[in-house]
Design a protein around this motif. Structure first.
Motif, short mmCIF file in Angstrom:
data_model
loop_
_atom_site.label_atom_id
_atom_site.label_comp_id
_atom_site.label_asym_id
_atom_site.label_seq_id
_atom_site.Cartn_x
_atom_site.Cartn_y
_atom_site.Cartn_z
N ALA A 134 0.82 -1.21 0.00
CA ALA A 134 0.00 0.00 0.00
C ALA A 134 0.85 1.26 0.00
O ALA A 134 0.39 2.32 -0.45
N GLY A 135 2.09 1.16 0.49
CA GLY A 135 2.94 2.34 0.62
C GLY A 135 3.68 2.72 -0.64
O GLY A 135 4.35 3.76 -0.67
N LEU A 136 3.57 1.91 -1.70
CA LEU A 136 4.24 2.19 -2.96
C LEU A 136 3.20 2.29 -4.08
O LEU A 136 2.27 1.49 -4.13
N SER A 137 3.38 3.24 -4.98
CA SER A 137 2.38 3.50 -6.01
C SER A 137 2.44 2.51 -7.17
O SER A 137 1.51 2.46 -7.98
N ILE A 138 3.51 1.74 -7.26
CA ILE A 138 3.66 0.76 -8.34
C ILE A 138 3.85 -0.61 -7.71
O ILE A 138 4.69 -0.79 -6.82
N HIS A 158 12.54 3.33 -15.32
CA HIS A 158 11.49 4.34 -15.29
C HIS A 158 10.57 4.13 -14.09
O HIS A 158 10.16 5.10 -13.43
N GLU A 159 10.23 2.89 -13.79
CA GLU A 159 9.38 2.61 -12.64
C GLU A 159 10.07 3.01 -11.34
O GLU A 159 9.44 3.58 -10.43
N VAL A 160 11.36 2.73 -11.23
CA VAL A 160 12.11 3.14 -10.04
C VAL A 160 12.08 4.65 -9.88
O VAL A 160 11.89 5.18 -8.77
N GLU A 161 12.28 5.35 -10.98
CA GLU A 161 12.32 6.82 -10.92
C GLU A 161 10.96 7.42 -10.62
O GLU A 161 10.86 8.47 -9.97
N GLN A 162 9.88 6.75 -11.06
CA GLN A 162 8.54 7.34 -10.94
C GLN A 162 7.77 6.89 -9.71
O GLN A 162 6.78 7.55 -9.36
N VAL A 163 8.19 5.83 -9.05
CA VAL A 163 7.39 5.31 -7.95
C VAL A 163 7.27 6.36 -6.83
O VAL A 163 8.24 7.02 -6.47
N ALA A 164 6.06 6.53 -6.33
CA ALA A 164 5.81 7.40 -5.18
C ALA A 164 5.60 6.53 -3.95
O ALA A 164 5.19 5.37 -4.05
N ASP A 168 4.14 7.32 5.95
CA ASP A 168 3.44 6.84 7.14
C ASP A 168 3.22 5.34 7.09
O ASP A 168 3.23 4.66 8.13
N LEU A 169 3.04 4.79 5.88
CA LEU A 169 2.85 3.35 5.75
C LEU A 169 4.19 2.61 5.81
O LEU A 169 4.30 1.57 6.48
N LEU A 170 5.19 3.12 5.12
CA LEU A 170 6.49 2.46 5.14
C LEU A 170 7.11 2.50 6.53
O LEU A 170 7.89 1.60 6.90
N ARG A 192 16.49 3.34 -5.47
CA ARG A 192 16.15 4.43 -4.55
C ARG A 192 15.92 3.81 -3.18
O ARG A 192 15.54 2.64 -3.08
N TYR A 193 16.11 4.61 -2.12
CA TYR A 193 16.07 4.06 -0.77
C TYR A 193 15.20 4.93 0.12
O TYR A 193 15.46 6.13 0.28
N PHE A 194 14.19 4.31 0.73
CA PHE A 194 13.25 5.01 1.60
C PHE A 194 13.42 4.47 3.02
O PHE A 194 13.37 3.26 3.24
#
Length: 265
Positions: A134-138, A158-164, A168-170, A192-194
């Motif tokens: 739920a915390g990732l858009s893709i 492209h998916e890595v660059e565009q994912v939102a 709060d969920l992560l 990318r690292y969150f």
């Protein structure tokens, strides 16, 4: 008390790129509470504190603005850069740690810094947490996990660059962070690292996670030497060498000094 402090941009050859880290050399350890306050005041992804063991050996600890971190690659590179260029250490240093054993770092003639780290290869998981999905858009192609983070694999850069992402969920995945990755267009792989649970929303360049990313992509691409790019707003480049026999990963990068000064606490 007066303490020296350095700030270095790591995994880059240009200021204001890569990932910034503060380095505070100590003659002896100060309290954990004070180290955390200094790291919070610095408000960088990491502040590294070191105490000398011997001429070429230092104990290192890393603090984000929120908590002590088990393992940080970019702040290790930044610390080695300071030792090699400003504190009269020769071209090799050993860092001893509380959690990940001994880290050997050397300086090449071209100024690049070579770090030899324990491998932290991720493994597939059977059940993907709902907060991760739920915390990732893709939606992910595949999800793996090591002691540090969930590895979310996508089909394209492209998916890595565009994912939102939703912090709060992560954050509910604590103590684990999240890395998203795919085969690269120019580099061998990108990421990318969150890490909202442990440091901040998105880390600019994360050396430690490449001890897991590199062996994963080495197997996927059948290569032992790989070029990696972390596709944050600041961006950063790493060269990774994987040795499955010794279960070690070598990361190569550069650093640039931004600040040298003193703090008073």
């Amino acid at each position: 008390m007066k303490l020296d402090i350095f700030i270095v941009d790591a995994f880059t050859d240009a200021q204001f790129k890569g990932n910034s880290a503060a380095i505070v050399p100590l003659e002896q350890w100060i309290s954990d509470e004070l180290m955390q306050k200094i790291a919070s005041e610095n408000n960088l992804s990491e502040t590294a504190f070191i105490v000398k063991n011997s001429s070429n050996s230092y104990h290192i600890r890393w603090f984000s603005p929120l908590t002590e971190i088990d393992f940080c690659g970019h702040a290790t590179l930044a610390t080695a850069f300071v030792l090699f260029n400003h504190l009269d250490v020769s071209n090799e240093v050993e860092f001893t740690t509380n959690k990940v054993g001994s880290l050997i770092v050397t300086s090449q003639n071209d100024g690049k810094i070579v770090m030899n780290f324990p491998m932290q290869k991720p493994e597939p998981i059977l059940h993907v947490p709902t907060d991760l999905l739920a915390g990732l858009s893709i939606a992910p192609k595949k999800v793996l996990k090591n002691r540090q983070a969930y590895f979310v694999v996508y089909n394209t850069q492209h998916e890595v660059e565009q994912v939102a992402y939703q912090s709060d969920l992560l954050k509910q995945l604590a103590p684990f962070d999240v890395v998203v990755t795919a085969k690269g267009d120019d580099a061998d792989f990108v990421s990318r690292y969150f890490w909202p649970a442990n440091g901040g929303d998105e880390d600019p360049v994360t050396g430690s996670i490449h001890t897991g990313l590199a062996p994963f992509w080495a197997e996927q691409l059948n290569k032992r030497s790989l070029n990696a790019y972390q596709a944050s707003a600041r961006g950063g480049s790493l060269i990774c060498h994987v040795d499955f026999d010794s279960a070690r990963v070598t990361l190569v990068g550069e650093g640039v000094l931004y600040l040298k000064g003193c703090i008073f606490v």
